[in-house]
Design a protein around this motif. Structure first.
Motif, mmCIF file in Angstrom:
data_model
loop_
_atom_site.group_PDB
_atom_site.id
_atom_site.type_symbol
_atom_site.label_atom_id
_atom_site.label_comp_id
_atom_site.label_asym_id
_atom_site.label_seq_id
_atom_site.Cartn_x
_atom_site.Cartn_y
_atom_site.Cartn_z
ATOM 1 N N GLU A 151 0.798 -1.115 -0.099
ATOM 2 C CA GLU A 151 -0.044 0.189 -0.152
ATOM 3 C C GLU A 151 0.830 1.302 0.005
ATOM 4 N N GLU A 152 0.519 2.181 -0.859
ATOM 5 C CA GLU A 152 1.235 3.507 -0.987
ATOM 6 C C GLU A 152 0.354 4.507 -1.560
ATOM 7 N N GLU A 153 0.227 5.673 -0.650
ATOM 8 C CA GLU A 153 -0.787 6.675 -1.108
ATOM 9 C C GLU A 153 -1.923 6.507 -1.577
ATOM 10 N N GLY A 154 -2.814 5.668 -1.125
ATOM 11 C CA GLY A 154 -4.128 5.390 -1.673
ATOM 12 C C GLY A 154 -4.205 4.295 -2.712
ATOM 13 N N THR A 155 -2.906 3.684 -3.007
ATOM 14 C CA THR A 155 -3.001 2.733 -4.202
ATOM 15 C C THR A 155 -2.494 1.207 -3.446
ATOM 16 N N THR A 156 -3.321 0.227 -3.699
ATOM 17 C CA THR A 156 -2.885 -0.977 -3.141
ATOM 18 C C THR A 156 -2.459 -1.849 -4.284
ATOM 19 N N THR A 157 -1.411 -2.582 -4.165
ATOM 20 C CA THR A 157 -1.046 -3.407 -5.445
ATOM 21 C C THR A 157 -0.888 -4.870 -4.852
ATOM 22 N N ALA A 158 -1.304 -5.960 -5.235
ATOM 23 C CA ALA A 158 -1.216 -7.292 -5.021
ATOM 24 C C ALA A 158 -0.470 -7.995 -5.833
ATOM 25 N N ARG A 159 0.173 -8.941 -5.510
ATOM 26 C CA ARG A 159 0.952 -10.124 -6.421
ATOM 27 C C ARG A 159 0.760 -11.471 -5.727
ATOM 28 N N ALA A 160 -0.115 -12.121 -6.282
ATOM 29 C CA ALA A 160 -0.193 -13.708 -6.133
ATOM 30 C C ALA A 160 0.495 -14.459 -6.926
ATOM 31 N N VAL A 161 1.409 -15.503 -6.147
ATOM 32 C CA VAL A 161 2.246 -16.213 -6.633
ATOM 33 C C VAL A 161 1.838 -17.696 -6.389
ATOM 34 N N LEU A 162 1.571 -18.530 -7.419
ATOM 35 C CA LEU A 162 1.306 -19.817 -7.528
ATOM 36 C C LEU A 162 2.612 -20.643 -7.503
ATOM 37 N N ASP A 163 2.784 -21.685 -6.561
ATOM 38 C CA ASP A 163 4.141 -22.377 -6.541
ATOM 39 C C ASP A 163 3.361 -23.806 -6.848
ATOM 40 N N THR A 164 3.795 -24.398 -7.732
ATOM 41 C CA THR A 164 3.436 -25.772 -7.957
ATOM 42 C C THR A 164 4.285 -27.002 -7.497
ATOM 43 N N GLY A 165 5.401 -26.278 -7.300
ATOM 44 C CA GLY A 165 6.493 -27.367 -6.917
ATOM 45 C C GLY A 165 7.546 -27.524 -8.029
ATOM 46 N N GLU A 166 6.986 -27.436 -9.358
ATOM 47 C CA GLU A 166 7.515 -27.440 -10.555
ATOM 48 C C GLU A 166 7.801 -25.965 -11.341
ATOM 49 N N SER A 167 6.779 -25.198 -11.085
ATOM 50 C CA SER A 167 6.806 -24.096 -11.678
ATOM 51 C C SER A 167 6.066 -22.939 -10.975
ATOM 52 N N THR A 168 6.528 -21.519 -11.282
ATOM 53 C CA THR A 168 5.528 -20.707 -10.365
ATOM 54 C C THR A 168 4.742 -19.742 -11.583
ATOM 55 N N ILE A 169 3.936 -19.287 -11.134
ATOM 56 C CA ILE A 169 3.003 -18.378 -12.054
ATOM 57 C C ILE A 169 2.409 -16.991 -11.197
ATOM 58 N N THR A 170 2.475 -15.816 -11.595
ATOM 59 C CA THR A 170 2.362 -14.723 -10.702
ATOM 60 C C THR A 170 1.423 -13.728 -11.594
ATOM 61 N N GLY A 171 0.503 -13.596 -10.548
ATOM 62 C CA GLY A 171 -0.637 -12.768 -11.141
ATOM 63 C C GLY A 171 -0.775 -11.253 -10.290
ATOM 64 N N ARG A 172 -1.130 -10.109 -10.879
ATOM 65 C CA ARG A 172 -0.911 -8.894 -10.421
ATOM 66 C C ARG A 172 -2.381 -8.174 -10.303
ATOM 67 N N GLY A 173 -2.436 -7.367 -9.310
ATOM 68 C CA GLY A 173 -3.840 -6.683 -8.999
ATOM 69 C C GLY A 173 -3.471 -5.222 -8.592
ATOM 70 N N VAL A 174 -4.480 -4.166 -8.792
ATOM 71 C CA VAL A 174 -4.283 -2.929 -8.311
ATOM 72 C C VAL A 174 -5.581 -2.374 -7.791
ATOM 73 N N ALA A 175 -5.730 -1.694 -6.879
ATOM 74 C CA ALA A 175 -6.835 -0.868 -6.371
ATOM 75 C C ALA A 175 -6.547 0.343 -6.194
ATOM 76 N N ARG A 176 -7.267 1.446 -6.391
ATOM 77 C CA ARG A 176 -7.131 2.714 -6.009
ATOM 78 C C ARG A 176 -8.138 3.296 -5.344
ATOM 79 N N CYS A 177 -8.002 4.099 -4.188
ATOM 80 C CA CYS A 177 -9.116 4.589 -3.410
ATOM 81 C C CYS A 177 -9.477 5.846 -4.223
ATOM 82 N N ASN A 178 -10.757 5.948 -4.367
ATOM 83 C CA ASN A 178 -11.498 7.200 -5.157
ATOM 84 C C ASN A 178 -10.863 8.449 -4.011
ATOM 85 N N PRO A 179 -10.658 9.608 -4.152
ATOM 86 C CA PRO A 179 -10.384 10.414 -3.409
ATOM 87 C C PRO A 179 -11.644 11.059 -2.701
ATOM 88 N N GLU A 180 -12.617 10.770 -3.145
ATOM 89 C CA GLU A 180 -13.809 11.102 -2.304
ATOM 90 C C GLU A 180 -14.477 10.124 -1.632
#
Length: 99
Positions: free
Chosen positions: A15-44
């Motif tokens: 989290e930084e200045e009204g913006t939240t960033t997430a990283r989801a990392v799947l570990d299968t034991g053989e490989s990894t896959i990463t997804g990203r997501g962002v949320a921003r707070c409306n100033p109002e």
């Protein structure tokens, strides 16, 4: 013979200045896959960090799911399974919302 596998998903939230960033990392034991997501707070809006965390994490997990499906599709094609036939709509009546 029945087998059990365990895949682990770790979610990192920043989290930084009204913006939240997430990283989801799947570990299968053989490989990894990463997804990203962002949320921003409306100033109002009232800043409730938990909601930003939930939105960013859910978006990261949704992206992770899309990437995992692409991997599965490539693997299927690699063993000779072709793509699914295109969906068609009925030529009469109300359109099917599932198509």
């Amino acid at each position: 013979m029945a087998t059990t596998r365990e895949w682990n998903v770790r979610i990192f939230i920043f989290e930084e200045e009204g913006t939240t960033t997430a990283r989801a990392v799947l570990d299968t034991g053989e490989s990894t896959i990463t997804g990203r997501g962002v949320a921003r707070c409306n100033p109002e809006d009232v800043d409730i960090p938990e909601i930003g965390d939930e939105l960013a994490a859910s978006r990261a997990m949704a992206e992770l799911g899309r990437q995992l499906m692409r991997v599965a599709d490539r693997d299927l094609q690699g063993v000779g399974a072709g793509p699914l036939p295109p969906r068609t709509q009925a030529s009469f009546g109300w359109p099917d919302p599932n198509l």
